[in-house]
Motif scaffolding. Structure first.
Motif, PDB file in Angstrom:
ATOM      1  N   THR A 209       0.816  -1.216   0.000  1.00  0.00           N
ATOM      2  CA  THR A 209       0.000   0.000   0.000  1.00  0.00           C
ATOM      3  C   THR A 209       0.848   1.264   0.000  1.00  0.00           C
ATOM      4  OG1 THR A 209      -1.737  -1.176   1.229  1.00  0.00           O
ATOM      5  CG2 THR A 209      -1.845   1.233   1.214  1.00  0.00           C
ATOM      6  N   THR A 210       1.936   1.249   0.738  1.00  0.00           N
ATOM      7  CA  THR A 210       2.710   2.481   0.953  1.00  0.00           C
ATOM      8  C   THR A 210       4.049   2.509   0.235  1.00  0.00           C
ATOM      9  OG1 THR A 210       3.769   1.578   2.942  1.00  0.00           O
ATOM     10  CG2 THR A 210       1.669   2.717   3.250  1.00  0.00           C
ATOM     11  N   PHE A 211       4.369   1.502  -0.562  1.00  0.00           N
ATOM     12  CA  PHE A 211       5.689   1.420  -1.190  1.00  0.00           C
ATOM     13  C   PHE A 211       6.038   2.640  -2.053  1.00  0.00           C
ATOM     14  CE2 PHE A 211       8.850   0.089  -4.308  1.00  0.00           C
ATOM     15  CZ  PHE A 211       9.807  -0.453  -3.472  1.00  0.00           C
ATOM     16  N   PRO A 212       5.104   3.191  -2.864  1.00  0.00           N
ATOM     17  CA  PRO A 212       5.467   4.369  -3.660  1.00  0.00           C
ATOM     18  C   PRO A 212       6.011   5.520  -2.818  1.00  0.00           C
ATOM     19  CG  PRO A 212       3.416   3.446  -4.463  1.00  0.00           C
ATOM     20  CD  PRO A 212       3.746   2.716  -3.187  1.00  0.00           C
ATOM     21  N   ILE A 213       5.482   5.707  -1.620  1.00  0.00           N
ATOM     22  CA  ILE A 213       5.963   6.778  -0.746  1.00  0.00           C
ATOM     23  C   ILE A 213       7.379   6.477  -0.297  1.00  0.00           C
ATOM     24  CG2 ILE A 213       5.497   8.111   1.347  1.00  0.00           C
ATOM     25  CD1 ILE A 213       2.600   7.249   1.164  1.00  0.00           C
ATOM     26  N   ASP A 214       7.681   5.202  -0.028  1.00  0.00           N
ATOM     27  CA  ASP A 214       9.024   4.814   0.383  1.00  0.00           C
ATOM     28  C   ASP A 214      10.014   5.044  -0.748  1.00  0.00           C
ATOM     29  OD1 ASP A 214      10.932   3.638   2.169  1.00  0.00           O
ATOM     30  OD2 ASP A 214      10.847   1.812   0.968  1.00  0.00           O
ATOM     31  N   LEU A 215       9.601   4.759  -1.974  1.00  0.00           N
ATOM     32  CA  LEU A 215      10.468   4.980  -3.130  1.00  0.00           C
ATOM     33  C   LEU A 215      10.799   6.462  -3.284  1.00  0.00           C
ATOM     34  CD1 LEU A 215      11.869   3.992  -5.718  1.00  0.00           C
ATOM     35  CD2 LEU A 215       9.676   4.247  -6.895  1.00  0.00           C
ATOM     36  N   ILE A 216       9.791   7.316  -3.161  1.00  0.00           N
ATOM     37  CA  ILE A 216      10.002   8.760  -3.268  1.00  0.00           C
ATOM     38  C   ILE A 216      10.926   9.246  -2.156  1.00  0.00           C
ATOM     39  CG2 ILE A 216       8.850  11.003  -3.065  1.00  0.00           C
ATOM     40  CD1 ILE A 216       6.414   9.708  -4.446  1.00  0.00           C
ATOM     41  N   LYS A 217      10.740   8.708  -0.955  1.00  0.00           N
ATOM     42  CA  LYS A 217      11.601   9.078   0.182  1.00  0.00           C
ATOM     43  C   LYS A 217      13.056   8.726  -0.105  1.00  0.00           C
ATOM     44  CE  LYS A 217      12.783   6.258   3.022  1.00  0.00           C
ATOM     45  NZ  LYS A 217      12.924   5.113   3.957  1.00  0.00           N
ATOM     46  N   THR A 218      13.299   7.528  -0.653  1.00  0.00           N
ATOM     47  CA  THR A 218      14.657   7.102  -0.967  1.00  0.00           C
ATOM     48  C   THR A 218      15.290   8.003  -2.014  1.00  0.00           C
ATOM     49  OG1 THR A 218      14.157   4.793  -0.425  1.00  0.00           O
ATOM     50  CG2 THR A 218      16.069   5.192  -1.835  1.00  0.00           C
ATOM     51  N   ARG A 219      14.527   8.354  -3.054  1.00  0.00           N
ATOM     52  CA  ARG A 219      15.051   9.231  -4.107  1.00  0.00           C
ATOM     53  C   ARG A 219      15.388  10.610  -3.534  1.00  0.00           C
ATOM     54  NH1 ARG A 219      13.341   7.621  -9.278  1.00  0.00           N
ATOM     55  NH2 ARG A 219      13.503   5.342  -9.371  1.00  0.00           N
ATOM     56  N   LEU A 220      14.556  11.112  -2.629  1.00  0.00           N
ATOM     57  CA  LEU A 220      14.820  12.411  -2.006  1.00  0.00           C
ATOM     58  C   LEU A 220      16.112  12.369  -1.192  1.00  0.00           C
ATOM     59  CD1 LEU A 220      11.344  13.688  -0.748  1.00  0.00           C
ATOM     60  CD2 LEU A 220      12.870  14.878  -2.316  1.00  0.00           C
ATOM     61  N   GLN A 221      16.335  11.269  -0.478  1.00  0.00           N
ATOM     62  CA  GLN A 221      17.522  11.154   0.358  1.00  0.00           C
ATOM     63  C   GLN A 221      18.792  11.050  -0.479  1.00  0.00           C
ATOM     64  OE1 GLN A 221      16.423   7.759   2.727  1.00  0.00           O
ATOM     65  NE2 GLN A 221      15.622   9.014   4.379  1.00  0.00           N
ATOM     66  N   LEU A 222      18.678  10.498  -1.694  1.00  0.00           N
ATOM     67  CA  LEU A 222      19.832  10.382  -2.578  1.00  0.00           C
ATOM     68  C   LEU A 222      20.021  11.621  -3.442  1.00  0.00           C
ATOM     69  CD1 LEU A 222      19.393   6.678  -3.787  1.00  0.00           C
ATOM     70  CD2 LEU A 222      21.035   7.552  -2.117  1.00  0.00           C
ATOM     71  N   HIS A 223      18.994  12.474  -3.505  1.00  0.00           N
ATOM     72  CA  HIS A 223      19.071  13.671  -4.342  1.00  0.00           C
ATOM     73  C   HIS A 223      20.163  14.612  -3.837  1.00  0.00           C
ATOM     74  CE1 HIS A 223      17.837  17.072  -6.812  1.00  0.00           C
ATOM     75  NE2 HIS A 223      17.870  17.812  -5.729  1.00  0.00           N
ATOM     76  N   GLY A 224      21.004  15.069  -4.748  1.00  0.00           N
ATOM     77  CA  GLY A 224      22.061  16.025  -4.392  1.00  0.00           C
ATOM     78  C   GLY A 224      23.168  15.427  -3.575  1.00  0.00           C
TER      79      GLY A 224
END
Length: 305
Positions: A30-45
């Motif tokens: 149910t919540t995996f897309p949010i986890d994916l976005i969180k991971t991408r944000l943490q790797l951004h920059g």
């Protein structure tokens, strides 16, 4: 306390493991897309002080535009595999340790619950760390595709094979120490806070032991877990995402090195990158998990958590 065996000798520990696993699978999907976005944000920059600021909305839209809606589920399979071990061990382990330390849960202090929760999380995370590593690597692969690069892995088993060949068997536990730190903090906040908050809600008669009490407790535990664990989560994600180059060099030599470099290049606020997506995920995840788990336990004839 109820006996470990009920209903004609049925092993309740085994039942709890199966129910925890089923509830975790529902919550994770149910919540995996949010986890994916969180991971991408943490790797951004990552280690780029001049990187352009972004947001969870921009990251999500970018994933859908470049990979389609199914791109939001890139890395789901290793995430599910991870929960085959992680969630049942920490949930059932916490309940078992709690009963060993204190026969009366109502009188068990929140500090005691926090320690028990942290220990349960550490044990579970050590066992599940390889699957967690594969999940992070596959989630980060989507970012490589968006940059015009080839993905490193074709699937979870291909990722396991390539990691072992390139980094050795011990490479499957890369980032295990920041992982352990995060697991201790997350479970200290999540399990102890959920357990204590639910007891408080029921004791003060705000709600009975039902979906309302479970919802309130899950929201409070989600906030506590996110606040405590976000810095360790950022370090864990970056440590696990880095793969050894041909020269054998890596960007971060240790968790501490990663922490120092992140703060030095991006500022201390970078340690809470992905805070709101993390909370936005932990809140719904815990709501879905705890409500499902409590309901499944009731259907199975077990007492409330």
């Amino acid at each position: 306390m109820k006996s470990g065996y009920q209903h004609g000798g049925v092993d309740t520990a085994r039942t709890k493991v199966l129910l925890a696993l089923l509830s975790a699978m529902v919550a994770e999907t149910t919540t995996f897309p949010i986890d994916l976005i969180k991971t991408r944000l943490q790797l951004h920059g990552e280690s780029l002080s001049s990187s352009r600021p972004t947001s969870a909305f921009r990251v999500g839209v970018g994933i859908i535009r470049e990979q389609g809606t199914l791109g939001l589920y890139n890395g789901l399979s290793p995430a599910i595999i991870r929960h085959l071990f992680y969630t049942p061990i920490r949930i059932v382990g916490y309940e078992h340790l709690r009963s060993v330390v204190s026969a009366d849960n109502a009188s068990f202090s929140v500090i005691g619950k926090a320690v028990v929760g942290g220990i349960s999380g550490v044990v579970a995370q050590v066992i599940a760390s390889p699957a967690d590593l594969v999940k992070v690597r596959m989630q980060a692969d989507g970012q490589r595709v968006s940059q015009g690069l080839q993905p490193r892995y074709l699937g979870p088993f291909d990722a396991l094979n390539k990691i072992v060949r390139a980094e050795g068997f011990q490479g499957l536990w890369k980032g295990v120490f920041p992982n352990i730190q995060r697991a201790f903090l997350v479970n200290m906040g999540e399990l102890a806070c959920y357990d204590h908050a639910k007891q408080f809600v029921i004791r003060t008669r705000i709600a009975d032991d039902n979906v309302y009490a479970h919802t309130l407790a899950s929201i409070m535990s989600g906030l506590a877990a996110t606040s405590l664990s976000c810095p360790a989560d950022v370090v864990k994600t970056r440590m696990m995402n880095q793969a050894a180059k041909k020269e054998g060099k890596v960007l971060y030599n240790s968790s501490y090195d990663c922490l120092v470099k992140t703060v030095k290049v991006e500022g201390i606020r970078a340690l809470w990158k992905g805070f709101f997506p993390t909370w936005a995920r932990l809140g719904p995840w815990q709501f879905v998990f705890w409500v499902s788990y409590e309901k499944f336990r009731k259907f199975a004839g077990l007492s409330s958590f």
